[in-house]
Design a protein around this motif. Structure first.
Motif, PDB file in Angstrom:
ATOM      1  N   ARG A   1       0.819  -1.342  -0.026  1.00 56.62           N
ATOM      2  CA  ARG A   1       0.088  -0.031  -0.101  1.00 56.62           C
ATOM      3  C   ARG A   1       0.906   1.213  -0.087  1.00 56.62           C
ATOM      4  NH1 ARG A   1      -5.450  -1.404  -0.685  1.00 56.62           N
ATOM      5  NH2 ARG A   1      -5.651  -3.480  -0.206  1.00 56.62           N
ATOM      6  N   ARG A  33       1.118   5.271  -0.952  1.00 55.28           N
ATOM      7  CA  ARG A  33       0.433   6.607  -1.465  1.00 55.28           C
ATOM      8  C   ARG A  33       1.780   7.668  -1.775  1.00 55.28           C
ATOM      9  NH1 ARG A  33      -3.524   6.876   3.629  1.00 55.28           N
ATOM     10  NH2 ARG A  33      -4.990   5.429   2.696  1.00 55.28           N
ATOM     11  N   ARG A  43       6.091   4.162  -3.262  1.00 56.57           N
ATOM     12  CA  ARG A  43       6.193   3.564  -4.520  1.00 56.57           C
ATOM     13  C   ARG A  43       7.655   3.017  -5.040  1.00 56.57           C
ATOM     14  NH1 ARG A  43       2.162   7.957  -5.682  1.00 56.57           N
ATOM     15  NH2 ARG A  43       0.027   6.810  -5.730  1.00 56.57           N
ATOM     16  N   GLU A  51       2.405  -1.562  -9.830  1.00 56.32           N
ATOM     17  CA  GLU A  51       1.192  -0.846  -9.580  1.00 56.32           C
ATOM     18  C   GLU A  51       0.125  -1.454 -10.588  1.00 56.32           C
ATOM     19  OE1 GLU A  51      -0.566   3.917  -9.421  1.00 56.32           O
ATOM     20  OE2 GLU A  51       1.633   3.330  -9.305  1.00 56.32           O
ATOM     21  N   GLY A  71      -3.346  -0.327  -9.520  1.00 58.13           N
ATOM     22  CA  GLY A  71      -4.446   0.920  -9.758  1.00 58.13           C
ATOM     23  C   GLY A  71      -4.244   1.658  -8.331  1.00 58.13           C
ATOM     24  N   SER A  72      -5.050   2.486  -8.038  1.00 55.21           N
ATOM     25  CA  SER A  72      -4.961   3.322  -7.012  1.00 55.21           C
ATOM     26  C   SER A  72      -6.305   3.320  -6.273  1.00 55.21           C
ATOM     27  CB  SER A  72      -4.760   4.847  -7.436  1.00 55.21           C
ATOM     28  OG  SER A  72      -5.939   5.252  -8.124  1.00 55.21           O
ATOM     29  N   GLN A  73      -6.115   3.857  -4.912  1.00 55.59           N
ATOM     30  CA  GLN A  73      -7.079   3.787  -3.822  1.00 55.59           C
ATOM     31  C   GLN A  73      -7.376   5.251  -3.399  1.00 55.59           C
ATOM     32  OE1 GLN A  73      -6.996   1.010  -0.923  1.00 55.59           O
ATOM     33  NE2 GLN A  73      -8.772   1.411   0.180  1.00 55.59           N
ATOM     34  N   PRO A  74      -8.321   6.142  -3.561  1.00 54.96           N
ATOM     35  CA  PRO A  74      -8.262   7.399  -3.114  1.00 54.96           C
ATOM     36  C   PRO A  74      -8.306   7.329  -1.633  1.00 54.96           C
ATOM     37  CG  PRO A  74     -10.354   6.851  -4.235  1.00 54.96           C
ATOM     38  CD  PRO A  74      -9.375   5.874  -4.480  1.00 54.96           C
TER      39      PRO A  74
END
Length: 85
Positions: free
Chosen positions: A58, A60, A65, A75, A77-80
């Motif tokens: 995880r 951000r 990263r 990567e 995807g992303s999670q806002p």
């Protein structure tokens, strides 16, 4: 024992949900840039499958990263994230 987080280089590693080890290393500001996140994350990634867990990173922040990529993650995807006003 000193419980002041400022004196603990690695403050958090991750959580376990079902079969997923959701990893991400929180390193104290004074200890950043010394490779602790990569070393701690690497150990956790190696340990997770032995416990029947699928490691996921995880990330951000850009530094997180970079650690994830160095450990072989890609990567997906992303999670806002939102904060209450």
């Amino acid at each position: 024992m000193d419980r002041d987080l400022e004196h603990q280089p690695v403050q958090r590693l991750g959580d376990v949900y079902n079969i997923h080890a959701q990893l991400g290393v929180l390193t104290a500001p004074a200890w950043r840039g010394r490779g602790l996140a990569r070393a701690t994350g690497s150990a956790a990634v190696r340990h997770a499958p032995a416990q029947g867990l699928l490691p996921q990173w995880r990330a951000r922040r850009p530094a997180s990263r970079k650690v994830a990529v160095a450990l072989g993650f890609s990567e997906l995807g992303s999670q806002p994230a939102v904060e209450p006003a």
